[in-house]
Scaffold this motif. Structure first.
Motif, PDB file in Angstrom:
ATOM      1  N   HIS A 199       0.830  -1.201   0.000  1.00 17.88           N
ATOM      2  CA  HIS A 199       0.000   0.000   0.000  1.00 17.88           C
ATOM      3  C   HIS A 199       0.868   1.257   0.000  1.00 17.88           C
ATOM      4  N   ASN A 200       1.869   1.301   0.861  1.00 19.63           N
ATOM      5  CA  ASN A 200       2.743   2.475   0.949  1.00 19.63           C
ATOM      6  C   ASN A 200       3.550   2.679  -0.326  1.00 19.63           C
ATOM      7  N   ARG A 239       1.130   4.033  -3.036  1.00 13.28           N
ATOM      8  CA  ARG A 239       0.780   5.440  -2.780  1.00 13.28           C
ATOM      9  C   ARG A 239       1.941   6.373  -3.075  1.00 13.28           C
ATOM     10  N   SER A 240       3.173   5.952  -2.715  1.00 12.89           N
ATOM     11  CA  SER A 240       4.331   6.819  -2.946  1.00 12.89           C
ATOM     12  C   SER A 240       4.615   6.994  -4.438  1.00 12.89           C
ATOM     13  N   ARG A 295      -2.554   2.959  -7.380  1.00 15.60           N
ATOM     14  CA  ARG A 295      -3.788   2.509  -6.735  1.00 15.60           C
ATOM     15  C   ARG A 295      -3.671   1.037  -6.373  1.00 15.60           C
TER      16      ARG A 295
END
Length: 130
Positions: free
Chosen positions: A74-75, A78-79, A83
């Motif tokens: 997830h990180n 996002r970075s 998605r």
């Protein structure tokens, strides 16, 4: 440990549908499985704007290292302005995400077609966990 203990060996399959990479995780996502799965997810999230769906429906068990794997993915996504969507079968896994405070961190969907169609059916306000 009991010599007769059998465990579901973790593995993954990946395919692309349009611009979305769909990864289906199978088996037990635990301390033994995470290093290999982490390397695979790192490779899939290395480019800019990754669009990733993780199908957790066939997962039979996930421990804290498995949850850490999901948070890492997830990180990374996002970075890179991407998605990440999770397909979760409901029940115990939803309860686990809710109890750990992670239910609001992910886009959660009950099935692959919903995840690909981008209908957010299980947001944090819709979680009915017993």
């Amino acid at each position: 440990m009991d010599d007769n203990h059998t465990r579901s060996v973790a593995y993954h399959t990946a395919r692309t549908d349009g611009g979305t990479t769909i990864v289906t995780l199978h088996g037990e996502i635990d301390l033994l499985a995470v290093p290999a799965l982490s390397a695979a997810l790192d490779a899939l999230t290395a480019d800019a704007e990754p669009d990733l769906v993780l199908d957790l429906s066939p997962v039979s068990f996930i421990d804290c290292t498995g949850l850490s794997l999901l948070c890492r993915a997830h990180n990374r996504v996002r970075s890179r302005i991407g998605r990440l969507r999770l397909v979760v079968p409901g029940g115990g896994f939803l309860r686990l995400l809710h109890c750990t405070g992670l239910s609001g961190a992910f886009e959660l969907y009950p099935g692959l077609s919903e995840a690909l169609g981008s209908k957010d059916l299980w947001g944090p306000t819709c979680l009915a966990v017993a």
